[in-house]
Design an enzyme around this catalytic site. Sequence first.
Site, PDB file in Angstrom:
ATOM      1  N   ASN A  25       1.017  -1.325   0.080  1.00 29.46           N
ATOM      2  CA  ASN A  25      -0.207   0.455   0.165  1.00 29.46           C
ATOM      3  C   ASN A  25       0.755   1.330  -0.255  1.00 29.46           C
ATOM      4  O   ASN A  25       1.677   1.792   0.741  1.00 29.46           O
ATOM      5  CB  ASN A  25      -1.302  -0.376   1.453  1.00 29.46           C
ATOM      6  CG  ASN A  25      -0.271   0.519   2.790  1.00 29.46           C
ATOM      7  OD1 ASN A  25      -0.521   1.842   2.953  1.00 29.46           O
ATOM      8  ND2 ASN A  25       0.282   0.411   2.998  1.00 29.46           N
ATOM      9  N   LYS A  30       4.991   3.734  17.288  1.00 25.01           N
ATOM     10  CA  LYS A  30       5.349   2.931  16.356  1.00 25.01           C
ATOM     11  C   LYS A  30       6.701   2.403  15.028  1.00 25.01           C
ATOM     12  O   LYS A  30       7.002   3.438  14.473  1.00 25.01           O
ATOM     13  CB  LYS A  30       4.305   2.512  14.977  1.00 25.01           C
ATOM     14  CG  LYS A  30       4.578   1.682  14.318  1.00 25.01           C
ATOM     15  CD  LYS A  30       2.697   1.545  13.840  1.00 25.01           C
ATOM     16  CE  LYS A  30       2.216   0.307  13.303  1.00 25.01           C
ATOM     17  NZ  LYS A  30       0.632   0.065  12.439  1.00 25.01           N
ATOM     18  N   ASN A  57       5.454  -2.035  11.461  1.00 31.06           N
ATOM     19  CA  ASN A  57       5.077  -1.060  10.584  1.00 31.06           C
ATOM     20  C   ASN A  57       5.599  -2.133   9.220  1.00 31.06           C
ATOM     21  O   ASN A  57       6.650  -3.206   9.167  1.00 31.06           O
ATOM     22  CB  ASN A  57       5.508   0.097  10.022  1.00 31.06           C
ATOM     23  CG  ASN A  57       4.082   1.225   9.501  1.00 31.06           C
ATOM     24  OD1 ASN A  57       3.716   1.005   8.228  1.00 31.06           O
ATOM     25  ND2 ASN A  57       3.794   2.485  10.401  1.00 31.06           N
ATOM     26  N   ASN A  80       5.108   6.106   3.083  1.00 33.51           N
ATOM     27  CA  ASN A  80       4.233   6.718   2.564  1.00 33.51           C
ATOM     28  C   ASN A  80       3.992   7.937   2.407  1.00 33.51           C
ATOM     29  O   ASN A  80       3.343   9.011   1.909  1.00 33.51           O
ATOM     30  CB  ASN A  80       3.066   6.150   2.459  1.00 33.51           C
ATOM     31  CG  ASN A  80       3.027   4.442   1.189  1.00 33.51           C
ATOM     32  OD1 ASN A  80       3.932   4.304   0.597  1.00 33.51           O
ATOM     33  ND2 ASN A  80       2.410   3.451   2.843  1.00 33.51           N
ATOM     34  N   THR A  81       4.959   8.333   3.210  1.00 34.65           N
ATOM     35  CA  THR A  81       4.771  10.291   3.643  1.00 34.65           C
ATOM     36  C   THR A  81       6.763  10.669   3.866  1.00 34.65           C
ATOM     37  O   THR A  81       7.206  10.091   4.365  1.00 34.65           O
ATOM     38  CB  THR A  81       4.006  10.096   4.969  1.00 34.65           C
ATOM     39  OG1 THR A  81       3.038  10.302   4.933  1.00 34.65           O
ATOM     40  CG2 THR A  81       4.967  11.988   4.597  1.00 34.65           C
ATOM     41  N   PHE A 138      -1.736   7.896   4.491  1.00 31.51           N
ATOM     42  CA  PHE A 138      -2.358   8.924   5.758  1.00 31.51           C
ATOM     43  C   PHE A 138      -3.634   9.887   4.851  1.00 31.51           C
ATOM     44  O   PHE A 138      -3.565  10.860   4.969  1.00 31.51           O
ATOM     45  CB  PHE A 138      -1.515   9.950   6.258  1.00 31.51           C
ATOM     46  CG  PHE A 138      -0.283   9.340   7.004  1.00 31.51           C
ATOM     47  CD1 PHE A 138      -0.423   7.552   7.196  1.00 31.51           C
ATOM     48  CD2 PHE A 138       0.452   9.669   8.028  1.00 31.51           C
ATOM     49  CE1 PHE A 138       0.781   6.849   8.022  1.00 31.51           C
ATOM     50  CE2 PHE A 138       1.902   8.759   8.373  1.00 31.51           C
ATOM     51  CZ  PHE A 138       1.554   7.864   8.568  1.00 31.51           C
ATOM     52  N   SER A 170       5.686   4.765   8.950  1.00 31.03           N
ATOM     53  CA  SER A 170       4.959   5.096   7.707  1.00 31.03           C
ATOM     54  C   SER A 170       5.945   4.886   5.915  1.00 31.03           C
ATOM     55  O   SER A 170       6.582   5.863   6.319  1.00 31.03           O
ATOM     56  CB  SER A 170       3.391   5.802   7.503  1.00 31.03           C
ATOM     57  OG  SER A 170       3.162   5.697   5.312  1.00 31.03           O
TER      58      SER A 170
HETATM   59  C1  LIG Z   1      -3.347  -0.328   3.695  1.00 27.76           C
HETATM   60  C2  LIG Z   1      -2.550  -0.525   4.743  1.00 27.76           C
HETATM   61  C3  LIG Z   1      -2.816   0.849   5.561  1.00 27.76           C
HETATM   62  C4  LIG Z   1      -1.886   0.598   6.433  1.00 27.76           C
HETATM   63  N1  LIG Z   1      -2.229   2.490   6.996  1.00 27.76           N
HETATM   64  C5  LIG Z   1      -1.544   3.193   8.456  1.00 27.76           C
HETATM   65  C6  LIG Z   1      -1.318   3.519   8.482  1.00 27.76           C
HETATM   66  O1  LIG Z   1      -1.758   4.704   8.864  1.00 27.76           O
HETATM   67  N2  LIG Z   1      -0.964   4.043  10.084  1.00 27.76           N
HETATM   68  C7  LIG Z   1       0.283   3.019  10.527  1.00 27.76           C
HETATM   69  O2  LIG Z   1       0.511   3.330  11.458  1.00 27.76           O
HETATM   70  N3  LIG Z   1       0.009   1.445   9.810  1.00 27.76           N
HETATM   71  C8  LIG Z   1      -0.895   1.567   8.378  1.00 27.76           C
HETATM   72  N4  LIG Z   1      -0.510   0.324   8.064  1.00 27.76           N
HETATM   73  C9  LIG Z   1       0.185  -0.808   8.192  1.00 27.76           C
HETATM   74  C10 LIG Z   1      -0.017  -1.596  10.106  1.00 27.76           C
HETATM   75  O3  LIG Z   1      -0.736  -0.798  10.671  1.00 27.76           O
HETATM   76  C11 LIG Z   1       0.728  -3.040  10.080  1.00 27.76           C
HETATM   77  O4  LIG Z   1       1.292  -2.200  10.853  1.00 27.76           O
HETATM   78  C12 LIG Z   1       0.954  -3.637   8.901  1.00 27.76           C
HETATM   79  O5  LIG Z   1       0.326  -3.556   7.787  1.00 27.76           O
HETATM   80  C13 LIG Z   1       1.830  -5.017   9.824  1.00 27.76           C
HETATM   81  O6  LIG Z   1       0.497  -5.727   9.577  1.00 27.76           O
HETATM   82  P1  LIG Z   1       0.332  -7.070   8.796  1.00 27.76           P
HETATM   83  O7  LIG Z   1       1.176  -7.660   8.266  1.00 27.76           O
HETATM   84  O8  LIG Z   1      -0.267  -7.377  10.078  1.00 27.76           O
HETATM   85  O9  LIG Z   1      -1.325  -5.929   7.755  1.00 27.76           O
HETATM   86  C14 LIG Z   1      -1.135  -0.532   6.785  1.00 27.76           C
HETATM   87  C15 LIG Z   1      -1.223  -1.002   6.913  1.00 27.76           C
HETATM   88  C16 LIG Z   1      -2.073  -1.592   4.776  1.00 27.76           C
HETATM   89  C17 LIG Z   1      -2.071  -2.751   4.464  1.00 27.76           C
END
Ligand SMILES: Cc1cc2nc3c(=O)[nH]c(=O)nc-3n(C[C@H](O)[C@H](O)[C@H](O)COP(=O)(O)O)c2cc1C
Length: 370
Positions: free
Chosen positions: A116, A222, A251, A184-185, A120, A182
């Site tokens: 992704n 985080k 993350n 992406n920023t 944000f 993240s």
């Molecule tokens: C589509 C998407 C959007 C995410 N947006 C955020 C976010 O806004 N803030 C954040 O701290 N982590 C974000 N994450 C990261 C998740 O909170 C998590 O740390 C990461 O996906 C790893 O866990 P998973 O393998 O169970 O998905 C996002 C993940 C995905 C897939």
Amino acid sequence: MYKLFFNLVFKRMDPEQAHYLAFRWIRLAARVPVLRTFVAAVLAPRHKELRTEALGLRMHGPFGLAAGFDKNAVAIDGMSMLGFDHIEIGTVTGEPQPGNPKKRLFRLVPDRALINRMGFNNEGSAAVAERLAARKAVFRTTVGVNIGKTKVVPEAEAAADYVKSTERLARHADYLVVNVSSPNTPGLRNLQATESLRPLLTAVREAADRSVTGRRVPLLVKIAPDLADADIDAVADLAVELGLDGIIATNTTIARDGLGLKSSAGLVKETGGLSGAPLKERSLEVLGRLYARVGDRLVLIGVGGIENAEDAWQRILAGATLVQGYSAFIYEGPFWARAIHKGLAARLATSPYATLAQAVGAETRKKAAA
Ligand SMILES: Cc1cc2nc3c(=O)[nH]c(=O)nc-3n(C[C@H](O)[C@H](O)[C@H](O)COP(=O)(O)O)c2cc1C
């Protein structure tokens, strides 16, 4: 059943559209009292032995929803109904922003992963604070609030942006998370360097204390799985030094390791953060490293590639008091959180540990003693 549905419906849809559709169904179901009571009775954690105390909060179970799924705090009861015992909303930024241009979410189905670059997309801290203030909670759920930097705010002014969000949101948060990880920023992850992180966390702590009276809001940071080991240690030491309450690891990653070759070939090149199964090994490693460094001085939350109860159990043994997931929910469906809590209860029952708290970090302690 869900997998059939996923293959027939969701898999054919654009991933972000599928997300909003599922999200809408969950919110609608949660609005119908009979339905939500029934669903929650079936799915919400009911294992006494999984009751968890962390961050000064009492929870029914250790498994919760990771940030990013409910960015604007619109579905807390809906997700709680599905058995997630804590819901981390956000990331919320100081100002509203649309996020990156679409397409920005990609499913790597054979790899059980996602990429992704949402960036944000959220309604901003003022709107989300208003929503949280007006919320009449149906279920007793722990609500974490995850905050990040508004894209257009220069890196040098990041702290003021986080402080603005803290002043608006801390009073509505059971715990607060500073997200500096993240991918992406642009520039966000530079804030993980201790010289930037120290003033940022200090400012957020002060803002939380200023704006909330009568209790101390737990503060966590985080981190990314892509940090070098020495940098992980440095963040851990800083968190202890500043009296933070915990660290969330991890993350998404910018690495592309552990992906099948042909499966998601075209998508591997997409920019963004990779989550799901390929992240499992590194997230577990980072968590174990953190626990070895800080022990019980901080609450560690394990996230990244958790797909089943065994994965969640391994995080607990490595040092996590709480665990979270996101990506596997897309592939596993509505019974996923329940399966994790049920499997954890079964593992605890056959383990040498009398309580979940005793299991936290047991494997990492064993390794250190060997
Ligand atoms: C589509 C998407 C959007 C995410 N947006 C955020 C976010 O806004 N803030 C954040 O701290 N982590 C974000 N994450 C990261 C998740 O909170 C998590 O740390 C990461 O996906 C790893 O866990 P998973 O393998 O169970 O998905 C996002 C993940 C995905 C897939």
